[in-house]
Enzyme design. Structure first.
Site, PDB file in Angstrom:
ATOM      1  CD  GLU A 148     -35.153  12.900   9.934  1.00 38.34           C
ATOM      2  OE1 GLU A 148     -34.731  13.965   9.451  1.00 38.34           O
ATOM      3  OE2 GLU A 148     -34.946  11.791   9.413  1.00 38.34           O
ATOM      4  CD  GLU A 311     -38.758   9.919   7.394  1.00 40.60           C
ATOM      5  OE1 GLU A 311     -37.862  10.332   6.635  1.00 40.60           O
ATOM      6  OE2 GLU A 311     -39.412  10.661   8.131  1.00 40.60           O
TER       7      GLU A 311
HETATM    8  C1  GLA Z   1     -35.675  12.580   6.537  1.00 43.91           C
HETATM    9  C2  GLA Z   1     -36.881  13.435   6.845  1.00 43.91           C
HETATM   10  C3  GLA Z   1     -37.808  13.499   5.682  1.00 43.91           C
HETATM   11  C4  GLA Z   1     -37.049  13.811   4.420  1.00 43.91           C
HETATM   12  C5  GLA Z   1     -36.023  12.763   4.188  1.00 43.91           C
HETATM   13  C6  GLA Z   1     -35.252  13.009   2.909  1.00 43.91           C
HETATM   14  O1  GLA Z   1     -36.012  11.266   6.682  1.00 43.91           O
HETATM   15  O2  GLA Z   1     -37.593  12.950   7.966  1.00 43.91           O
HETATM   16  O3  GLA Z   1     -38.758  14.513   5.939  1.00 43.91           O
HETATM   17  O4  GLA Z   1     -36.440  15.062   4.538  1.00 43.91           O
HETATM   18  O5  GLA Z   1     -35.113  12.766   5.281  1.00 43.91           O
HETATM   19  O6  GLA Z   1     -34.330  12.030   2.646  1.00 43.91           O
END
Ligand code: GLA
Length: 666
Positions: A148, A311
């Site tokens: 991210e 995700e």
């Molecule tokens: C994002 C991050 C994860 C985690 C989630 C929590 O997707 O990539 O590492 O922090 O949020 O919701």
């Protein structure tokens, strides 16, 4: 390709958080649930490199071998989103600095400056060590770089890099001064060293500087991604490389511009609404990801517009201050809604809920309760459902193109605008929501993308409109296309300089209107419209210069003046909407615009609350996804074979509350 021929199912797997005794059980449970892809190593830097240059790969060897033996493929992450404590201690100058000049400290994740040479060197070193060791591991399906990308920094490394970027973009200081209109407030720059990042300042910052900083920083993060990608590609060109996009209006990344640089667009999606808004957001994100993927594949020159939901949260929706538990069936509905829109599967954060750490109560496929739980049973059912959908292929049926432009979003949020509620993303979401409820398939496009096949083009507050974009829209409309543009579209050029002569600037003649004055509304204010609806956020004094008035303002200072207009331009039609209509009015309006453009909803007989998405592939026919978002049973006239239940449907599908059907149509 990264998939094993089936849709992907799995998520972030963090074996480093568990003793080795748990790993075998993990693999057994993954097999039971139908998991076929897991991301490993995202935050494992301190376990992989406990001291500078000393690597401990033995545990990861064992994990990858176990997964491979279990038939589970791996998206191997580079752990560069969370440098270890030794890195921060050795390189305090690589810690990030806020706009206020505060240097952040270690203790969370993402504490690095992406422009700091020491960080970039260390990140490349660990990525290179992973590539050397695992680029040919048989479990490896995909590289996932970083996590991210989305941090910012205002340190001296960043300021120097910003100046270099500006020199490259503008050529010389005269051009920069012109683009930023530095004649205002005595900001004329006479030497490059006078320019800094937009740090905290006394009053309103320069809009050109803010906009260029956002563009520069997106390019800087992209450069950090690209150098890792190139290294991983070189180690084994057969393994695709991606990074997972984080979404949100704070994100300093222009995902569309990145799309040509990843082998696979991968997005993380966490809805923020608890009600039907979660389904609306899911549909929008699926369409966005597909749009980026299509845009990226054109840029790369290949023909794949595949993307992946990398995700999502199995059983929670995180809202401000509270985690909402997803109702039974909702994880499946959200996952399949992404698959309907082209995702190559459904991946989750995370596999197993940890005992500690900042995110100990975040959602997991194996929750704290263990596998004897509703969540794990639902996950297992989802795994089976996904594997029944392997044949689904082809393009999503969409006759509407909705334009999204990150830079317009950044520019509209600059201070000094006539309202602090102007938001390109919110305008995009409002238009998408209206189309979604009206049942129309919608593609997200970028300015300049080909528009062949679309009957209706929607510009939601496309504030920055350069000459090329104005020409692109103009040719589409005069060539017979239908356009619906909302307020503030066309108003500024690519440097956020206002176009003179009356709003909406670059689109004035095409829309057949001229706006002299804005009437931004107070937060709790609304204006009545002559069709019984209301408008919020914005209103305007609008004079038709060829357009026909469709709806007028009713009451107040604008009483009787035009609010929504329609203009015949060449062989096309251009609608202008000078306020934000309430949801029901917006839905009726877009329905009318779509119908008059010759479009029909995907499933015209679907009852309210049932979402329909159709995929078509020339060789295979079509697939119709139906989602019942209501809490009552629904009957939808349709024919085909429901792949989820393997039953023939002759006349109609009976959808239970919250149910899904995926019909192979004949
Ligand atoms: C994002 C991050 C994860 C985690 C989630 C929590 O997707 O990539 O590492 O922090 O949020 O919701």
């Amino acid at each position: 390709m990264f998939s094993d021929g089936r849709l992907c199912f799995g998520g972030d797997y963090n074996p480093e958080q568990w003793p080795a005794s748990v790993w075998a059980e993990d693999v057994a449970l993954m097999r039971q649930a139908g998991v076929n892809l897991v991301t490993v190593g995202v935050f494992a830097w301190s376990r992989l490199e406990p001291a500078p240059g000393r690597y401990t790969f033995d545990w990861l060897d064992e994990v990858l071998d176990l997964l491979h033996a279990g038939g589970i493929r791996v998206a191997l992450a580079t752990p560069t989103a969370s440098p270890p404590p030794w890195f921060s201690a050795a390189h305090p100058g690589a810690l990030p600095v806020t706009a206020d000049g505060v240097r952040l400290h270690h203790g969370s994740r993402d504490t690095y400056c992406a422009a700091a040479p020491a960080y970039r060197t260390a990140a490349l070193a660990i990525a290179g060590a992973l590539a050397d060791r695992y680029a040919h591991h048989p479990a490896l399906a995909l590289w996932r770089v970083h996590n991210e990308y989305g941090t910012t920094c205002h340190c001296e490394h960043t300021a120097r890099a910003f100046r270099r970027w500006l020199a490259d973009r503008h050529g010389d200081l005269a051009a920069l001064n012109d683009a930023w209109v530095t004649s205002f407030w005595s900001q004329h720059y006479s030497d490059w060293t006078q320019i800094s990042t937009p740090r905290a300042t006394q009053y309103l910052a320069n809009p050109g500087q803010l906009l260029d900083f956002r563009r520069f920083w997106s390019d800087t993060l992209l450069a950090a991604y690209r150098e890792q990608r190139d290294l991983l590609h070189a180690a084994n060109p057969a393994i695709p490389v991606t990074t997972n996009y984080v979404l949100g209006d704070w994100v300093p990344v222009d995902h569309a511009r990145w799309a040509g640089e990843v082998d696979l667009v991968a997005v993380d999606h966490y809805p923020s609404a608890v009600d039907i808004g979660a389904e609306e957001q899911t549909a929008l994100v699926g369409d966005l990801a597909r749009g980026w993927a299509r845009h990226g594949s054109r840029h790369r020159g290949d023909a794949t517009s595949a993307w992946l939901l990398m995700e999502s949260a199995p059983h929670q929706i995180h809202t401000t201050g509270r985690a909402h538990t997803k109702e039974p069936g909702r994880m499946t509905r959200h996952s399949l809604a992404h698959v309907a829109r082209g995702s190559q599967g459904a991946m989750f954060f995370q596999w197993r809920a940890p005992v500690g750490g900042a995110e100990r109560f975040h959602s997991a496929l194996v929750p704290h309760a263990g596998p004897d739980s509703r969540v794990f049973r639902e996950a297992t059912a989802l795994g089976a459902a996904l594997h029944r959908l392997a044949e689904v292929d082809g393009q999503v049926e969409a006759g509407v193109a909705l334009v999204v432009d990150a830079a317009s979003g950044w520019a509209l949020r600059h201070p000094g605008m006539p309202s602090d509620r102007l938001d390109h993303q919110q305008e995009t979401a409002a238009a998408h929501r209206a189309l979604w409820h009206a049942g129309y398939g919608c593609d997200i496009v970028l300015p300049g993308d080909p528009l062949t096949g679309y009957r209706l083009l929607v510009l939601p507050a496309l504030y920055l409109t350069d000459d090329d974009t104005a020409q692109w829209v103009g040719e589409y409309v005069t060539g017979g296309g239908h356009l619906l543009a909302t307020y503030l579209s066309g108003v500024a050029d690519e440097h956020a300089r206002v176009r003179l002569g009356g709003y909406p600037g670059a689109l004035r003649d095409l829309l057949g209107v001229r706006v002299e004055e804005f009437h931004p509304l107070a937060a709790d204010d609304q204006v009545r419209l002559s069709d019984g609806g209301t408008g919020r956020i914005w209103a305007e004094t609008l004079r038709p210069t060829g357009a026909q008035v469709i709806t007028a303002y009713a009451g107040g200072v604008l009483d009787g003046q035009p609010a929504i207009t329609r203009h015949r331009a060449g062989s096309g039609t251009a609608w202008y909407v000078s306020t934000r209509p309430d949801d029901a009015t917006y839905r009726r309006l877009l329905d009318e615009a779509a119908r008059s453009a010759g479009l029909t909803p995907v499933c015209p007989d679907a009852p309210a609350g049932v979402e329909a998405v159709r995929r078509r592939a020339a060789a295979h026919g079509g697939w119709l996804f139906l989602f019942n978002h209501t809490d009552t049973p629904q009957r939808v006239p349709a024919r085909g074979t429901d792949l989820l239940t393997a039953t023939a449907v002759d006349e109609a599908v009976q959808l239970p509350p919250g149910g899904v059907a995926v019909l192979r149509e004949h």
